[in-house]
Design an enzyme around this catalytic site. Structure first.
Site, PDB file in Angstrom:
ATOM      1  CG  ASN A  62      -0.432  -0.204   2.514  1.00  0.00           C
ATOM      2  OD1 ASN A  62       0.572  -0.898   2.664  1.00  0.00           O
ATOM      3  ND2 ASN A  62      -1.046   0.369   3.527  1.00  0.00           N
ATOM      4  CD  GLU A  64      -1.314   4.719   4.598  1.00  0.00           C
ATOM      5  OE1 GLU A  64      -0.802   5.577   5.350  1.00  0.00           O
ATOM      6  OE2 GLU A  64      -1.978   3.742   5.012  1.00  0.00           O
ATOM      7  CD  GLU A  75      -5.477  -5.899  -1.076  1.00  0.00           C
ATOM      8  OE1 GLU A  75      -4.986  -4.745  -1.007  1.00  0.00           O
ATOM      9  OE2 GLU A  75      -6.077  -6.429  -0.139  1.00  0.00           O
ATOM     10  CB  CYS A 112     -10.882  -2.466   1.048  1.00  0.00           C
ATOM     11  SG  CYS A 112     -10.390  -1.719  -0.528  1.00  0.00           S
ATOM     12  CB  CYS A 115      -9.086  -4.383  -3.220  1.00  0.00           C
ATOM     13  SG  CYS A 115      -7.867  -3.070  -2.936  1.00  0.00           S
TER      14      CYS A 115
END
Ligand code: THU
Length: 162
Positions: A62, A64, A75, A112, A115
Site C-alpha cells: 500500500n 498512502e 492489491e 477492501c 479492491c
C-alpha cells in the site's frame, strides 16, 4: 417472488505450517513485501504477492498520501503492475498479508470493497479466477478459491452495455 442464495466455502488453516510449500512461499513473499509499504499515516502495512499464469511473481504494497483518498491499497498496486508488465496474463494465486504497527497482525485481513471490485474485473478480463491466500504475520490462514466469491451481485462492464 423466489429466493436466491449465495454461499461459498473457503479453507481455514491453523497456521502457515499446514499450507503446501508453494502457498507458504507466496504468503512469505506477501509478508516480506509489507515492508515496502508507504504507510506513515495508518501505520498499517499491507503486502500482496501473486503468481501469474506465466510463472512470474508480481508484488505490491500500500502507498498512502497526505491527501488520504489518493492512497492505494496493496492489491490494486499489484494488479496495476501485473497488468502493465504482463498484459492479459491471468493470476493463479494471490497472497495478502499485513503488519500493523498499532496492534496485532495475527488474524487474516480480507480485501477492501474497492479492491474486490478490481479483483473481479481483473478475473473477467483475463478470463481466469484468482485464488486468494489471506494471513497475517502469524496465526490462521484462509484460502478462498475464487476472488469472485467476495463480491456477489457485483456491478460489471456488462451492466454498462445493457
Ligand atoms: N489497505 C490495503 O492495502 N489493502 C486492504 O485490503 C485493506 C487496506 C491499506 C489502505 C491503507 O493504506 C491502510 O491499509 C489502512 O486502511
Amino acid at each position: 417472488m423466489n429466493r436466491q442464495e449465495f454461499h461459498f466455502e473457503y479453507e481455514v488453516y491453523d497456521s502457515m505450517d499446514e499450507l503446501t510449500e508453494e502457498d507458504a512461499w507466496l504468503l512469505d513473499e506477501a509478508r516480506e513485501v509489507t515492508q515496502n509499504a508507504y504507510a506513515p499515516y495508518s501505520k498499517f502495512k499491507v503486502g500482496a504477492a501473486a503468481k501469474l499464469l506465466n510463472g512470474e511473481v508480481v508484488k505490491g504494497s500500500n502507498q498512502e498520501n497526505a491527501s488520504f483518498p489518493a492512497g492505494l491499497c496493496a492489491e490494486r498496486v499489484l494488479l496495476s503492475s501485473a497488468s502493465s508488465l504482463f498484459p492479459k496474463v491471468g493470476i493463479e494465486t494471490m497472497a495478502i498479508s499485513y503488519d500493523n504497527a498499532n496492534g496485532e497482525s495475527g488474524q487474516p485481513i480480507s480485501p477492501c470493497g474497492i479492491c474486490r471490485q478490481s479483483l473481479k474485473e481483473f478475473e473477467t478480463r483475463t478470463n481466469h479466477s484468482i485464488r486468494i491466500i489471506l494471513g497475517g504475520m502469524h496465526g490462521k490462514v484462509f484460502v478462498i478459491p475464487n476472488a469472485d466469491f467476495l463480491l456477489p451481485l457485483s456491478f460489471t462492464g456488462e451492466d454498462l452495455r445493457r
